[in-house]
Design an enzyme around this catalytic site. Structure first.
Site, PDB file in Angstrom:
ATOM      1  N   SER A 177      -8.773   1.264  -5.875  1.00  0.00           N
ATOM      2  CA  SER A 177      -8.604   0.135  -4.956  1.00  0.00           C
ATOM      3  C   SER A 177      -9.301  -1.135  -5.412  1.00  0.00           C
ATOM      4  CB  SER A 177      -9.077   0.537  -3.563  1.00  0.00           C
ATOM      5  OG  SER A 177     -10.372   1.086  -3.605  1.00  0.00           O
ATOM      6  N   HIS A 205      -2.770   2.711  -2.287  1.00  0.00           N
ATOM      7  CA  HIS A 205      -2.239   1.501  -2.927  1.00  0.00           C
ATOM      8  C   HIS A 205      -0.985   1.776  -3.759  1.00  0.00           C
ATOM      9  CE1 HIS A 205      -5.637  -1.016  -1.774  1.00  0.00           C
ATOM     10  NE2 HIS A 205      -6.375   0.063  -1.974  1.00  0.00           N
ATOM     11  N   LYS A 236      -1.053  -0.384   4.103  1.00  0.00           N
ATOM     12  CA  LYS A 236      -1.061  -1.363   3.007  1.00  0.00           C
ATOM     13  C   LYS A 236       0.365  -1.870   2.768  1.00  0.00           C
ATOM     14  CE  LYS A 236      -5.557  -0.136   1.890  1.00  0.00           C
ATOM     15  NZ  LYS A 236      -6.464   0.937   1.594  1.00  0.00           N
TER      16      LYS A 236
HETATM   17  C1  LIG Z   1      -7.614   1.505   2.237  1.00  0.00           C
HETATM   18  C2  LIG Z   1      -7.879   2.806   1.629  1.00  0.00           C
HETATM   19  C3  LIG Z   1      -8.136   3.931   2.419  1.00  0.00           C
HETATM   20  C4  LIG Z   1      -8.333   3.833   3.904  1.00  0.00           C
HETATM   21  O1  LIG Z   1      -7.151   3.601   4.561  1.00  0.00           O
HETATM   22  P1  LIG Z   1      -7.182   2.913   6.015  1.00  0.00           P
HETATM   23  O2  LIG Z   1      -5.826   3.140   6.550  1.00  0.00           O
HETATM   24  O3  LIG Z   1      -7.484   1.473   5.794  1.00  0.00           O
HETATM   25  O4  LIG Z   1      -8.249   3.586   6.807  1.00  0.00           O
HETATM   26  C5  LIG Z   1      -8.273   5.145   1.789  1.00  0.00           C
HETATM   27  N1  LIG Z   1      -8.178   5.253   0.446  1.00  0.00           N
HETATM   28  C6  LIG Z   1      -7.963   4.179  -0.341  1.00  0.00           C
HETATM   29  C7  LIG Z   1      -7.872   4.354  -1.825  1.00  0.00           C
HETATM   30  C8  LIG Z   1      -7.821   2.917   0.219  1.00  0.00           C
HETATM   31  O5  LIG Z   1      -7.637   1.861  -0.546  1.00  0.00           O
END
Ligand SMILES: *Cc1c(COP(=O)(O)O)cnc(C)c1O
Length: 391
Positions: A177, A205, A236
């Site tokens: 991320s 992602h 996302k």
């Molecule tokens: C954003 C993210 C999460 C968490 O997801 P949310 O829906 O925002 O709680 C978990 N793992 C990764 C790699 C992320 O980038």
């Protein structure tokens, strides 16, 4: 309670103090911060779907049909046809037998790892995995062994020493991320086979972004059916909120019975599920949105590199601009904001010390004009702050 003030003073001194910035606009290509319009270069809304009329309409329809909240956990009272439809669609999209949804990605990782391993088991985890994975590992009571980022020799060495454990779980971000690089999944899958381990990929992602159909990192590498636990988020590229795990029917059934963050939490809100469903259908129906995302990522990356910025990875729409020092990074982020570009600085503990960076992300809905404005802001802000490579 003196510790509160003392610890905050420590954070300030280290340059790690965090403040929220208020947005007075949405996750569109341009938003409003401090009364000023700026190019939004920090959103995970990769495909711009939070803004898509069909997605917004689907959220409204879901509220009209199912209400504002879901009233309880899935196992007690909150299981709607809408949730089941979502899970069926996810499973089909991911080419897996089944899926289970969660209210957030954090909750999915936090709960699922705990459900999969326990005392006597071992988890092998990439050192740059998302904090929700780290916390899931901590909570699980399994032995946690961290391998160097994407280092397969190191992973193999740890696997060789892990024969005595009952279960071996290798867990990794699909797309990292804060760095935007990809896990070497083919190697991880091969090692797992060789050493009797199973694999969990967090595709927060990758979902909607990678692969021919946008199904994620596993599709990108052609590894369908070889990764046992496929987690991803709806928050996302899918522009909504929530998360999923997809896999074999018996795994999904197991998780429904064993995952505390699923069992003891209210079912995802109808609006979020309705929006994510509509977004998923757009991802499948309109691959041109994804193509535009990749074109925009290439354009910004090439532009930044030609100015001498250090952009270490090329695999995703996450474009880390490495600066190193925390103060320098935050000054550059502030200067960018003054130039009308919101691309925040990232510091420890989110990234390792000495690797502070601007984390720029592009969206499919950025126009050439937006990206050109971002590039000239980086040029001017970098010159004024002397942070470019070679300065
Ligand atoms: C954003 C993210 C999460 C968490 O997801 P949310 O829906 O925002 O709680 C978990 N793992 C990764 C790699 C992320 O980038």
């Amino acid at each position: 309670m003196n510790f509160v003030v003392e610890e905050m003073e420590q954070l300030l001194k280290k340059g790690y103090y965090r403040q929220m910035r208020r947005l007075d606009g949405s996750q569109a290509s341009r938003t409003v911060i401090g009364g000023k319009e700026c190019v939004l270069l920090s959103s995970n809304n990769y495909l711009g779907l939070t803004e898509h009329p069909e997605v917004k309409e689907a959220a409204k329809l879901a509220v009209d049909r199912w209400g504002a909240g879901s009233g309880g956990s899935r196992l007690i009272t909150g299981n709607y046809a809408l949730h089941e439809e979502m899970e069926k669609e996810i499973a089909r999209f991911k080419r897996e037998e089944g899926a289970i949804t969660f209210s957030s990605g954090y909750m999915a990782n936090f709960g699922v790892i705990q459900a999969l391993v326990d005392r006597g088991d071992v988890v092998l985890s990439d050192e740059l995995n998302h904090s929700s994975i780290v916390d899931g590992c901590r909570l699980s009571r399994a032995k946690v062994k961290v391998y160097r980022h994407r280092d397969m020799e190191h992973l193999e060495k740890i696997l060789r020493q892990a024969k005595g454990y009952r279960r071996r779980l290798i867990v990794t971000d699909g797309v990292f991320s804060m760095d935007g690089d990809l896990a070497p999944l083919p190697d991880i899958v091969a090692l797992a086979g060789q050493y009797g381990a199973f694999v969990m990929v967090d595709d927060a992602h990758g979902t909607g972004v990678l692969g021919r159909r946008g199904a994620g990192t596993v599709e990108h590498f052609g590894l369908e059916g070889k990764v046992q636990v496929q987690m991803g988020t709806l928050s996302k590229a899918l522009g909504s909120a929530g998360a999923y795990v997809a896999g074999k029917r018996e795994l999904i059934d197991y998780l429904r019975n064993k995952t505390r963050s699923f069992i003891y939490s209210t079912a995802p809100a109808p609006a979020a599920v309705g929006a994510a469903l509509a977004a998923l259908r757009l991802v499948e129906r309109q691959p041109e949105i994804r193509a535009q995302l990749w074109e925009n990522a290439r354009y910004l990356r090439v532009g930044l590199k030609s100015m001498g910025y250090k952009v270490p990875s090329e695999d995703s729409p996450i474009i880390p601009v490495l600066i190193g020092d925390a103060d320098k990074t935050m000054h550059l982020a502030q200067a960018l904001l003054e130039e009308g570009v919101f691309a925040p600085g990232i510091r420890p503990p989110t990234v390792p010390q000495g690797t502070c960076r601007i984390r720029a992300t592009v969206m499919a809905i950025h126009t050439r004009g937006d990206l050109d404005q971002a590039l000239s802001a980086f040029a001017r802000a970098g010159r004024d702050n002397q942070v470019k490579l070679g300065c």
